[in-house]
Structures are given as C-alpha cells and as structure tokens.
Write a protein that holds these residues in place. Sequence first.
Motif, PDB file in Angstrom:
ATOM      1  N   LEU A  19       0.956  -1.228  -0.003  1.00  0.00           N
ATOM      2  CA  LEU A  19       0.016  -0.145  -0.215  1.00  0.00           C
ATOM      3  C   LEU A  19       0.751   1.377   0.127  1.00  0.00           C
ATOM      4  O   LEU A  19       0.516   2.210  -0.752  1.00  0.00           O
ATOM      5  CB  LEU A  19      -1.048  -0.042   1.465  1.00  0.00           C
ATOM      6  CG  LEU A  19      -2.073  -0.912   1.130  1.00  0.00           C
ATOM      7  CD1 LEU A  19      -2.745  -1.007   2.606  1.00  0.00           C
ATOM      8  CD2 LEU A  19      -3.133  -0.809   0.181  1.00  0.00           C
ATOM      9  N   GLN A  53      -0.534   3.712   6.246  1.00  0.00           N
ATOM     10  CA  GLN A  53      -1.473   2.770   5.410  1.00  0.00           C
ATOM     11  C   GLN A  53      -2.153   1.762   6.636  1.00  0.00           C
ATOM     12  O   GLN A  53      -3.167   1.361   6.234  1.00  0.00           O
ATOM     13  CB  GLN A  53      -0.831   2.190   4.333  1.00  0.00           C
ATOM     14  CG  GLN A  53      -0.033   3.161   3.267  1.00  0.00           C
ATOM     15  CD  GLN A  53      -1.236   4.085   2.859  1.00  0.00           C
ATOM     16  OE1 GLN A  53      -2.251   3.513   2.425  1.00  0.00           O
ATOM     17  NE2 GLN A  53      -1.282   5.262   2.983  1.00  0.00           N
ATOM     18  N   LYS A  56      -5.169   3.433   7.821  1.00  0.00           N
ATOM     19  CA  LYS A  56      -6.412   3.411   7.084  1.00  0.00           C
ATOM     20  C   LYS A  56      -6.878   1.950   6.700  1.00  0.00           C
ATOM     21  O   LYS A  56      -8.285   2.072   6.514  1.00  0.00           O
ATOM     22  CB  LYS A  56      -5.744   3.949   5.658  1.00  0.00           C
ATOM     23  CG  LYS A  56      -5.714   5.652   5.876  1.00  0.00           C
ATOM     24  CD  LYS A  56      -5.122   6.009   4.532  1.00  0.00           C
ATOM     25  CE  LYS A  56      -4.893   7.594   4.612  1.00  0.00           C
ATOM     26  NZ  LYS A  56      -4.463   8.062   3.291  1.00  0.00           N
ATOM     27  N   ALA A  57      -6.005   0.800   6.504  1.00  0.00           N
ATOM     28  CA  ALA A  57      -6.442  -0.573   6.515  1.00  0.00           C
ATOM     29  C   ALA A  57      -7.375  -0.821   7.820  1.00  0.00           C
ATOM     30  O   ALA A  57      -8.453  -1.464   7.538  1.00  0.00           O
ATOM     31  CB  ALA A  57      -5.365  -1.342   6.201  1.00  0.00           C
ATOM     32  N   GLN A  61     -10.980   1.574   5.065  1.00  0.00           N
ATOM     33  CA  GLN A  61     -10.891   2.753   3.858  1.00  0.00           C
ATOM     34  C   GLN A  61     -10.158   2.168   2.386  1.00  0.00           C
ATOM     35  O   GLN A  61     -10.548   2.876   1.629  1.00  0.00           O
ATOM     36  CB  GLN A  61     -10.194   3.701   4.442  1.00  0.00           C
ATOM     37  CG  GLN A  61     -10.778   4.377   5.651  1.00  0.00           C
ATOM     38  CD  GLN A  61     -10.143   5.838   6.138  1.00  0.00           C
ATOM     39  OE1 GLN A  61      -9.321   6.111   5.315  1.00  0.00           O
ATOM     40  NE2 GLN A  61     -10.489   6.328   6.934  1.00  0.00           N
ATOM     41  N   ILE A  62      -9.673   0.950   2.323  1.00  0.00           N
ATOM     42  CA  ILE A  62      -8.737   0.815   1.168  1.00  0.00           C
ATOM     43  C   ILE A  62      -9.154  -0.620   0.492  1.00  0.00           C
ATOM     44  O   ILE A  62      -9.491  -1.577   1.362  1.00  0.00           O
ATOM     45  CB  ILE A  62      -7.253   0.639   1.506  1.00  0.00           C
ATOM     46  CG1 ILE A  62      -6.949   1.907   2.135  1.00  0.00           C
ATOM     47  CG2 ILE A  62      -6.580   0.217   0.252  1.00  0.00           C
ATOM     48  CD1 ILE A  62      -5.557   1.662   2.638  1.00  0.00           C
ATOM     49  N   SER A  74      -4.676  -0.514  -6.034  1.00  0.00           N
ATOM     50  CA  SER A  74      -5.523   0.050  -4.673  1.00  0.00           C
ATOM     51  C   SER A  74      -6.360   1.009  -5.025  1.00  0.00           C
ATOM     52  O   SER A  74      -5.899   1.739  -5.883  1.00  0.00           O
ATOM     53  CB  SER A  74      -4.761  -0.163  -3.366  1.00  0.00           C
ATOM     54  OG  SER A  74      -3.821   1.176  -3.805  1.00  0.00           O
ATOM     55  N   THR A  76      -8.504   4.013  -2.481  1.00  0.00           N
ATOM     56  CA  THR A  76      -8.694   4.749  -1.387  1.00  0.00           C
ATOM     57  C   THR A  76      -9.698   5.888  -1.891  1.00  0.00           C
ATOM     58  O   THR A  76      -9.183   6.758  -2.622  1.00  0.00           O
ATOM     59  CB  THR A  76      -7.528   5.065  -0.657  1.00  0.00           C
ATOM     60  OG1 THR A  76      -6.740   4.068  -0.598  1.00  0.00           O
ATOM     61  CG2 THR A  76      -8.001   5.698   0.955  1.00  0.00           C
ATOM     62  N   TYR A  78     -12.732   9.000  -0.084  1.00  0.00           N
ATOM     63  CA  TYR A  78     -13.909   9.210   0.798  1.00  0.00           C
ATOM     64  C   TYR A  78     -14.738  10.461   0.433  1.00  0.00           C
ATOM     65  O   TYR A  78     -14.347  11.207  -0.835  1.00  0.00           O
ATOM     66  CB  TYR A  78     -12.700   9.864   1.976  1.00  0.00           C
ATOM     67  CG  TYR A  78     -11.999  11.144   1.648  1.00  0.00           C
ATOM     68  CD1 TYR A  78     -12.182  12.323   1.497  1.00  0.00           C
ATOM     69  CD2 TYR A  78     -10.578  10.759   1.340  1.00  0.00           C
ATOM     70  CE1 TYR A  78     -11.623  13.305   1.056  1.00  0.00           C
ATOM     71  CE2 TYR A  78      -9.696  11.384   1.057  1.00  0.00           C
ATOM     72  CZ  TYR A  78      -9.911  12.983   1.002  1.00  0.00           C
ATOM     73  OH  TYR A  78      -9.024  13.853   0.583  1.00  0.00           O
TER      74      TYR A  78
END
Length: 198
Positions: A19, A53, A56-57, A61-62, A74, A76, A78
């Motif tokens: 990531l 990362q 976030k994982a 979110q990914i 990948s 990501t 929002y």
Amino acid sequence: MIQLEPPLRVASQADASELAELVNFAGEGLPLYIWEGLAKDGQDPWEVGRARQIEKAREGQIVVVDFGDGAVASLTGYPIGSEPKPIVDDFPALFRPLQELENQALESWYVNVLACYPEYRGQGLGSRLLHLAEQIAREEALRRISVIVANNNAGARRLYERHGYEVAATLPCVKDGWETDTEHWVLLIKTLRPVGGR
C-alpha cells in the motif's frame, strides 16, 4: 457495504508495504517526500508510510486487487462534505492548492488513491476500481465523483477522461522543496447518471 468479488478485497494490515508503494506511485513521489519530513531521527520514511497505511486499512478505507500473491492495485477514497474546509494562514503551502481544489468538489466521492504496480497496468484494473468507486459514491447518495491528478501524469488523465471525467479546475503546484516536474494540479469531476438513467 458493497460486496466485493475476488480479486477485490478490503485491505488488511498485512498489505502495508504494498500500500505504501502504491500510494507513492499515485502521488508522484509526494507521499515519500512527506514521510521523509515526518520521520524521526534515523527512521526509515517508508516505515512512516507503512504505519499510515496500516491505520487506514484498520479503518476499512482501502480496497485492493489481489490475485493470490498480495495487493497489486488499490483504491482509497472518501466523501467530501457540503462545506469547504477552511484554509488558515498556517496551512502547509504544499497542500494549499490541493485543498483549494477539493473545496471545489463539494458533495462528491473523492478518489484519493488509485494505483497499480507497473507490471499490472493495461489489464483493466484501474477501470475496475473506478467502477467500484462509482458504486460506492452511489451507495453514499453522492451524484459526483472527483480526483486530482498531476498535469504531467498523462496515463492517469487518459484513464479518467476515458471514463467521463472532465477538467473542472487547475491550480499551480506549490513545490515547497519537493523535487518534481509537476507544474499544475488538475481537478477532474464526473457527474454520475442515475442508475438506469440516460
């Protein structure tokens, strides 16, 4: 939550290395420059990137593409709300034009990272992830989808424009010590048609 069919899956903490590399691909090297600034004495900046990362994982979110040997692409993103984020006097100069462009994409689902390892490009993975991004936007009742790309990232521009994204605004890149050929940031927006609509 949208059901993901293989090879798509939600990223896990075990994907941290891939990531971080994918984020740096997508960000034209800007993420690594930022991580270098955040690294403590002697700390590997990639360690900073991997930690970010993982966070976030952990939040789910990914989404990644994984054919069985780990993440190779990948997504990501929002939702951007209905109110612009204030840009105060001490807002970092490097990020100012990016935030100003995001503020012009209110009430859209923002593609923050869309990246693929070079050896997996040309296989339709970017298109597949963009289709997923549109599904997510619709599920969140958003009628627009947005992304910011570097003016010199011709491949990304072609991908987005092929999928109906149009240039909405551009702003000069503030380099602030970052060594890059990027001169402008380009905001691209796509208006989503209602499902079944023309």
